[in-house]
Design an enzyme around this catalytic site. Structure first.
Site, PDB file in Angstrom:
ATOM      1  N   CYS A  41       0.824  -1.214   0.000  1.00 53.40           N
ATOM      2  CA  CYS A  41       0.000   0.000   0.000  1.00 53.40           C
ATOM      3  C   CYS A  41       0.853   1.257   0.000  1.00 53.40           C
ATOM      4  O   CYS A  41       0.630   2.166  -0.796  1.00 53.40           O
ATOM      5  CB  CYS A  41      -0.948  -0.004   1.202  1.00 53.40           C
ATOM      6  SG  CYS A  41      -2.043   1.442   1.242  1.00 53.40           S
ATOM      7  N   CYS A  46      -1.650   1.581  -3.074  1.00 48.62           N
ATOM      8  CA  CYS A  46      -2.726   2.560  -2.997  1.00 48.62           C
ATOM      9  C   CYS A  46      -2.250   3.989  -2.752  1.00 48.62           C
ATOM     10  O   CYS A  46      -2.839   4.931  -3.295  1.00 48.62           O
ATOM     11  CB  CYS A  46      -3.747   2.144  -1.933  1.00 48.62           C
ATOM     12  SG  CYS A  46      -3.059   1.484  -0.419  1.00 48.62           S
ATOM     13  N   LYS A  49      -0.442   5.345  -5.998  1.00 45.67           N
ATOM     14  CA  LYS A  49      -1.457   5.348  -7.059  1.00 45.67           C
ATOM     15  C   LYS A  49      -2.452   6.482  -6.858  1.00 45.67           C
ATOM     16  O   LYS A  49      -2.828   7.168  -7.819  1.00 45.67           O
ATOM     17  CB  LYS A  49      -2.180   4.009  -7.069  1.00 45.67           C
ATOM     18  CG  LYS A  49      -3.262   3.885  -8.131  1.00 45.67           C
ATOM     19  CD  LYS A  49      -3.942   2.542  -8.030  1.00 45.67           C
ATOM     20  CE  LYS A  49      -4.609   2.372  -6.683  1.00 45.67           C
ATOM     21  NZ  LYS A  49      -5.221   1.038  -6.503  1.00 45.67           N
ATOM     22  N   TYR A 176     -10.210  -3.390 -10.405  1.00 45.01           N
ATOM     23  CA  TYR A 176     -10.025  -2.000  -9.983  1.00 45.01           C
ATOM     24  C   TYR A 176      -8.665  -1.451 -10.409  1.00 45.01           C
ATOM     25  O   TYR A 176      -8.567  -0.280 -10.811  1.00 45.01           O
ATOM     26  CB  TYR A 176     -10.252  -1.867  -8.479  1.00 45.01           C
ATOM     27  CG  TYR A 176      -9.163  -2.430  -7.598  1.00 45.01           C
ATOM     28  CD1 TYR A 176      -8.142  -1.618  -7.108  1.00 45.01           C
ATOM     29  CD2 TYR A 176      -9.154  -3.776  -7.237  1.00 45.01           C
ATOM     30  CE1 TYR A 176      -7.143  -2.124  -6.302  1.00 45.01           C
ATOM     31  CE2 TYR A 176      -8.159  -4.288  -6.424  1.00 45.01           C
ATOM     32  CZ  TYR A 176      -7.152  -3.470  -5.955  1.00 45.01           C
ATOM     33  OH  TYR A 176      -6.164  -3.987  -5.162  1.00 45.01           O
ATOM     34  N   GLU A 180      -8.348   1.823 -12.771  1.00 43.26           N
ATOM     35  CA  GLU A 180      -7.708   3.006 -12.202  1.00 43.26           C
ATOM     36  C   GLU A 180      -6.562   3.483 -13.077  1.00 43.26           C
ATOM     37  O   GLU A 180      -6.451   4.677 -13.391  1.00 43.26           O
ATOM     38  CB  GLU A 180      -7.225   2.699 -10.787  1.00 43.26           C
ATOM     39  CG  GLU A 180      -8.370   2.603  -9.785  1.00 43.26           C
ATOM     40  CD  GLU A 180      -7.939   2.119  -8.419  1.00 43.26           C
ATOM     41  OE1 GLU A 180      -8.704   2.346  -7.454  1.00 43.26           O
ATOM     42  OE2 GLU A 180      -6.855   1.507  -8.297  1.00 43.26           O
ATOM     43  N   HIS A 435     -27.495  21.726   1.274  1.00 44.02           N
ATOM     44  CA  HIS A 435     -27.623  22.267  -0.076  1.00 44.02           C
ATOM     45  C   HIS A 435     -26.734  23.500  -0.242  1.00 44.02           C
ATOM     46  O   HIS A 435     -26.609  24.298   0.671  1.00 44.02           O
ATOM     47  CB  HIS A 435     -29.090  22.646  -0.309  1.00 44.02           C
ATOM     48  CG  HIS A 435     -29.351  23.172  -1.682  1.00 44.02           C
ATOM     49  ND1 HIS A 435     -29.417  22.353  -2.794  1.00 44.02           N
ATOM     50  CD2 HIS A 435     -29.548  24.441  -2.125  1.00 44.02           C
ATOM     51  CE1 HIS A 435     -29.668  23.092  -3.862  1.00 44.02           C
ATOM     52  NE2 HIS A 435     -29.737  24.364  -3.479  1.00 44.02           N
ATOM     53  N   GLU A 440     -26.334  15.651  -0.856  1.00 47.45           N
ATOM     54  CA  GLU A 440     -27.742  15.768  -0.482  1.00 47.45           C
ATOM     55  C   GLU A 440     -28.629  14.790  -1.257  1.00 47.45           C
ATOM     56  O   GLU A 440     -29.722  14.446  -0.792  1.00 47.45           O
ATOM     57  CB  GLU A 440     -28.245  17.201  -0.697  1.00 47.45           C
ATOM     58  CG  GLU A 440     -28.332  17.632  -2.139  1.00 47.45           C
ATOM     59  CD  GLU A 440     -28.836  19.067  -2.282  1.00 47.45           C
ATOM     60  OE1 GLU A 440     -29.836  19.414  -1.624  1.00 47.45           O
ATOM     61  OE2 GLU A 440     -28.214  19.840  -3.041  1.00 47.45           O
TER      62      GLU A 440
END
Length: 446
Positions: A41, A46, A49, A176, A180, A435, A440
């Site tokens: 990682c 990760c 990346k 993934y 990616e 908002h 939302e």
């Protein structure tokens, strides 16, 4: 007496956490790592990346800037600058991981260790060490298929070290990692083709969400070759690659990246000689307490091939150390684990997909919000986001949340709390919207 209370093989995220917590509980701990502290990682996964993903997002942001009043005279991308800055950050993080271990009194052996028995290991230097408990936390490595010319291909380990950006990139895989890096290379200006042996990308994610990513990726110009496979990779004199294919026309490329899954790093560790049972995929088989069939040997993280996610390995490492050295009876709950794909745009999900919910629960209600983010409207970008709630008809419980669009992983982390807490759709409806925000939409679906 043993030399150590705990000997950890592998200093990735899970191994470091286990070592640190065990030491904090008063155990005498050692860690052996043959490459770099931090594991996949931090060093080659990760973290670097995600930094490339951030860099890639500037391509669209700078293009959109004109509609927001910004006049950018010159815009060009310099790959070596980003590459070197990312590698420098990796070095910094490795230093922090090393500091964490040393601050807790953990002994670090920067060499390979193999088991010589249920309670003993041998270092590459020849030193024999005994320990009351041994923890295997060696992670996994990229799967590279046995095809002619595979030595000319890249894995996700080497992609961060490229001297220059390839003009044409072919990526093998539909998971993934493949999606990616497809987004990263495309935003940096490369021509990208994904080759997948099936006609499904991102298996395990919600079908509507992954179909939306496929649609957006094709619109952006990423090409796909489905139901196709590689026969041979041939390197030409000019450095380019000829890819002989089955299921599609042959391809030309300047680089080919294989992202076809990861294999547990369990071989060559002396596990079988120590009597540890391995699974069909070469993974270390463990029970719910991370214990192998040999009582003194444990394993966590990707080497067990349960859930190959860094936060899961960390949880497993923490639970192991608390149980074995802190007198805290803790196990890991593998339900409702959030996950994300940092594609362009990113997607994220937690809980049951619509298909899984229908198979498991029978009657479900599905709520969706298909909208164009405000930023995309002003920028003249037609790309749409999709949010989805999957609700158990019988209980009104929200059993799954899935989304694709800007900042989806950031929103999903908070939404995952709702799924974990078994909140109901009525709880979402009763929450006042914030908002204007994309988030939302999660409380406005009817």
């Amino acid at each position: 007496m043993s030399d150590f209370d705990l000997f950890v093989i592998g200093a990735g995220s899970g191994g470091v956490r286990a070592a640190r917590i065990a030491a904090a509980h008063g155990a005498k701990v050692a860690v052996a790592e043959e490459y770099r502290i931090g594991g996949t990682c931090v060093i080659r996964g990760c973290v670097p990346k995600k930094l490339l993903v951030y860099g890639a997002h500037f391509a669209e942001d700078l293009n959109d800037a004109a509609m927001f009043g910004w006049d950018i005279k010159q815009c060009q991308f310099d790959w070596p600058v980003l590459r070197d800055n990312v590698l420098a950050e990796v070095d910094r993080l490795e230093g922090l991981y090393r500091q964490t271990l040393t601050n807790h009194g953990v002994t670090i052996f920067e060499e390979r260790a193999v088991l010589t028995g249920p309670k003993s290991v041998r270092l590459a230097s020849g030193r024999e060490i005994s320990a009351d408990r041994i923890l295997i936390a060696t992670g996994a490595r990229p799967h590279m298929p046995a095809i002619d010319g595979i030595e000319h291909a890249l894995s996700s380990n080497e992609v961060f070290l490229l001297d220059q950006l390839p003009k044409r990139v072919v990526i093998a895989g539909g998971g993934y990692i493949a999606n990616e890096f497809a987004g990263i290379f495309h935003q940096f200006g490369s021509q990208v083709t994904i080759v997948n042996r099936t006609d499904v990308i991102l298996r395990g994610y919600d079908e509507q969400i992954r179909d939306r990513l496929l649609q957006i990726s094709i619109t952006k110009g990423i090409q796909f070759r489905f139901n196709a496979a590689f026969d041979r990779i041939e390197k030409r004199e000019d450095g380019s690659l000829k890819l002989s294919m089955t299921g599609c026309d042959d391809l030309d490329a300047d680089a080919v990246l294989f992202a076809t899954g990861r294999v547990p790093n369990a071989q060559g560790l002396g596990l079988e000689e120590a009597g540890v049972t391995l699974g069909d995929n070469g993974q270390v088989k463990v029970n719910e307490r991370a214990q192998t069939n040999v009582p003194s040997i444990f394993a966590i993280g990707d080497v067990t091939d349960r859930v190959q996610l860094t936060p899961v390995a960390i949880r497993e490492g923490q639970a192991f150390a608390d149980r074995e050295f802190g007198n805290i009876d803790r196990t890991v709950d593998y339900s409702a684990i959030p996950s994300a794909v940092f594609s362009h745009p990113p997607l994220a999900g937690v809980g049951l997909t619509e298909g899984q919910a229908r198979n498991k629960l029978g009657s479900v209600r599905v709520y969706t919000s298909d909208f164009r983010p405000m930023k995309n409207v002003l920028a003249g970008r037609n790309e749409r986001s999709l949010y989805k709630l999957v609700v158990d008809e019988a209980t009104d419980e929200v059993v799954g949340i899935h989304m694709i669009g800007p900042d989806s992983p950031e929103l999903l982390q908070v939404a995952a709390v709702a799924v974990k807490a078994k909140l109901k759709k009525a709880d979402f409806d009763a929450t006042v919207a914030l908002h204007p925000s994309m988030a939302e939409e999660l409380v406005l679906m009817k």
